[in-house]
Scaffold this active site. Structure first.
Site, PDB file in Angstrom:
ATOM      1  N   LYS A  40     -14.931  24.699  -2.625  1.00 25.45           N
ATOM      2  CA  LYS A  40     -13.635  25.241  -2.215  1.00 25.45           C
ATOM      3  C   LYS A  40     -12.651  25.220  -3.378  1.00 25.45           C
ATOM      4  CE  LYS A  40     -12.057  23.742   1.684  1.00 25.45           C
ATOM      5  NZ  LYS A  40     -11.432  22.918   2.737  1.00 25.45           N
ATOM      6  N   LYS A  54     -12.751  13.438  -1.509  1.00 25.31           N
ATOM      7  CA  LYS A  54     -12.215  13.301  -0.150  1.00 25.31           C
ATOM      8  C   LYS A  54     -12.135  11.825   0.181  1.00 25.31           C
ATOM      9  CE  LYS A  54     -10.914  16.155   3.200  1.00 25.31           C
ATOM     10  NZ  LYS A  54     -10.172  17.421   3.027  1.00 25.31           N
ATOM     11  N   GLN A  58     -15.571  20.273  -0.691  1.00 24.05           N
ATOM     12  CA  GLN A  58     -14.364  20.414  -1.511  1.00 24.05           C
ATOM     13  C   GLN A  58     -14.696  20.870  -2.939  1.00 24.05           C
ATOM     14  OE1 GLN A  58     -11.529  19.292   0.450  1.00 24.05           O
ATOM     15  NE2 GLN A  58     -10.376  20.586  -0.928  1.00 24.05           N
ATOM     16  N   LYS A  83      -9.857  16.266  -6.248  1.00 27.65           N
ATOM     17  CA  LYS A  83      -8.763  16.733  -5.385  1.00 27.65           C
ATOM     18  C   LYS A  83      -9.307  16.917  -3.982  1.00 27.65           C
ATOM     19  CE  LYS A  83      -4.547  18.163  -4.748  1.00 27.65           C
ATOM     20  NZ  LYS A  83      -4.541  17.272  -3.572  1.00 27.65           N
ATOM     21  N   GLY A 129      -3.100  15.216   2.270  1.00 28.26           N
ATOM     22  CA  GLY A 129      -3.251  14.925   3.689  1.00 28.26           C
ATOM     23  C   GLY A 129      -4.426  15.666   4.293  1.00 28.26           C
ATOM     24  N   ASP A 130      -4.788  15.267   5.491  1.00 27.86           N
ATOM     25  CA  ASP A 130      -5.830  15.920   6.276  1.00 27.86           C
ATOM     26  C   ASP A 130      -5.538  15.525   7.717  1.00 27.86           C
ATOM     27  OD1 ASP A 130      -8.903  16.012   7.409  1.00 27.86           O
ATOM     28  OD2 ASP A 130      -8.661  17.391   5.734  1.00 27.86           O
TER      29      ASP A 130
END
Length: 448
Positions: free
Chosen positions: A117, A129, A114, A93, A168-169
């Site tokens: 996190k 990512k 990530q 994810k 999104g980013d």
């Protein structure tokens, strides 16, 4: 700063040698390995069973070309990436970033961060990512659609609701997610929750847009309260003007603070009367204009080209929400000299190691990104849950889930720091708490 463990220090040397010219990735790995020294010394099986070596090596890296045609008929070729870093606790994810600065090292750094996190949220999601060096700025909707369709035509082979769920980013908002999801749906002939950040009409979650900024403030509020402080009456400086910055501004204001500065890649605005958030939303979310246009309706505000000096503005709370390594040691010292007592990271790794050291040495409350900005991915996981159930929650329900996740996350990170001899050090606490769940899972699997 050297890593005070012979094995981890050697592992760091191997990471640098095997991943040359990737400074962001090196920086992220070093910070985590430094924090995990007391863990591996108390639990040597993490070294003995190869967990640490596996941790710093992605499970999979996918790199591909993305050809697309502009409106003049010219063909362009960009590079696409997806790093599926660790799936020990759930499907990969993590967001997709479309920006000219994207290269493999940036994506590896983001994917590595990530892992921890996502673990910290308490939800069953692994770390990944992706992105491209494509720049959506200045492109027409048709050009962005063509690029997104070409990008997904390659990526769709490697993702799925139980395998890898992008979001999104930077450079990937609602428009891009719509084009990406539409192409995935067309290619796979299925309607599944394979992307998060979707529009509300086709499976998106209420509060997802607000989640990272709101979550940042919920986490910061916990940290402030433990120190006997609060947002109430505080002056706040926020870098950036995307979703994270906008909704951090909104929530900080609701909690009683006065936000006086925001920025974009061109420069920053300073409004000593307090930022007019409705104007910022109109400029950035509707008109897609530069932040300098704020002065067209607020002539008493100031605009300064370049972003660095935003940290010279006196404030009690600083929320860097723009991009990695935007806040260096000099800026940190300027904030400290001007009375800043709290820094919480809304962007991914926006403070350099030297800046973090300066804050911690000065006793400034410091919230690292992997903990403080986890609200976005937490709410993405809530969107996945709603998609799986073919159901939806109200804004209030999602916001309540988000707040509980961020409060629990703060206490888990704080407790981990204290348990391993670093009370008050949320950098160490977040790394340790995030690692333990992943490391225990990897131990349970054996060599994988």
């Amino acid at each position: 700063m050297s890593i005070q463990n012979e094995y981890l220090s050697g592992l760091m040397d191997r990471v640098v040698a095997r991943n040359p010219a990737e400074p962001e990735f090196h920086q992220a790995v070093r910070e985590v390995l430094e924090s995990l020294v007391p863990v591996v010394e108390a639990r040597p099986e993490f070294i003995r069973e190869g967990i640490m070596d596996c941790l710093v090596e992605p499970e999979r890296i996918i790199k591909f070309r993305v050809p697309w045609e502009d409106e003049k008929g010219q063909i362009h070729v960009n590079r696409g990436f997806r790093v599926q870093f660790n799936s020990a606790i759930g499907p990969y994810k993590g967001g997709l970033r479309f920006h000219p600065s994207v290269y493999e090292g940036i994506i590896k750094f983001l994917g590595f961060e990530q892992i921890f996190k996502n673990s910290l949220t308490g939800l069953p999601i692994g770390g990944g990512k992706g992105g491209s060096d494509f720049d959506p700025k200045g492109k027409t909707d048709l050009e962005v659609m063509r690029f997104c369709q070409s990008f997904m035509t390659e990526l769709f082979k490697y993702i799925g609701p139980d395998t890898d769920v992008p979001a999104g980013d930077i450079g990937v908002g609602g428009r891009e997610i719509g084009y990406l999801f539409g192409q995935y749906k067309r290619l796979r002939n299925e309607f599944t929750g394979v992307l998060t950040g979707k529009g509300l009409t086709y499976g998106g979650s209420l509060a997802r847009t607000e989640a990272t900024g709101y979550g940042l403030c919920y986490f910061t509020d916990c940290m402030l309260k433990d120190a006997g402080r609060s947002f109430e009456g505080a002056t706040v400086v926020i870098s950036g003007s995307g979703n994270v910055a906008i909704y951090a501004c909104e929530k900080a204001t609701q909690l009683g603070a006065r936000v006086v500065a925001m920025s974009d890649s061109g420069g920053y605005i300073y409004d000593r009367d307090g930022i007019d958030l409705a104007c910022i939303k109109q400029l950035k979310e509707v008109e897609r204009k530069r932040i300098s246009a704020y002065l067209d309706t607020h002539p008493n505000a100031e605009y300064h080209a370049g972003c660095r000096d935003i940290w010279n503005i006196p404030c009690g709370i600083a929320l860097p929400c723009a991009t990695q390594n935007e806040l260096d040691e000099q800026s940190a010292k300027a904030l400290i000299a001007n009375g800043c007592f709290c820094v919480a990271e809304g962007a991914n790794m926006p403070s350099t190691p030297e800046a973090v050291h300066a804050f911690q040495s000065a006793g400034v409350l410091f919230a690292p990104a992997k903990a403080a900005n986890a609200g976005g991915v937490a709410t993405s996981a809530l969107e996945m849950s709603q998609n799986s159930m073919r159901f939806y929650w109200t804004f209030q329900e999602v916001d309540e889930h988000l707040k509980k996740i961020m409060v629990d996350l703060y206490h888990n990170a704080s407790s981990a720091a204290a348990r391993y001899g670093a009370p008050g050090n949320l950098v160490a606490g977040a790394n340790i708490a995030g690692f333990l769940k992943v490391g225990e899972s990897m131990l349970a699997y054996g060599i994988v």
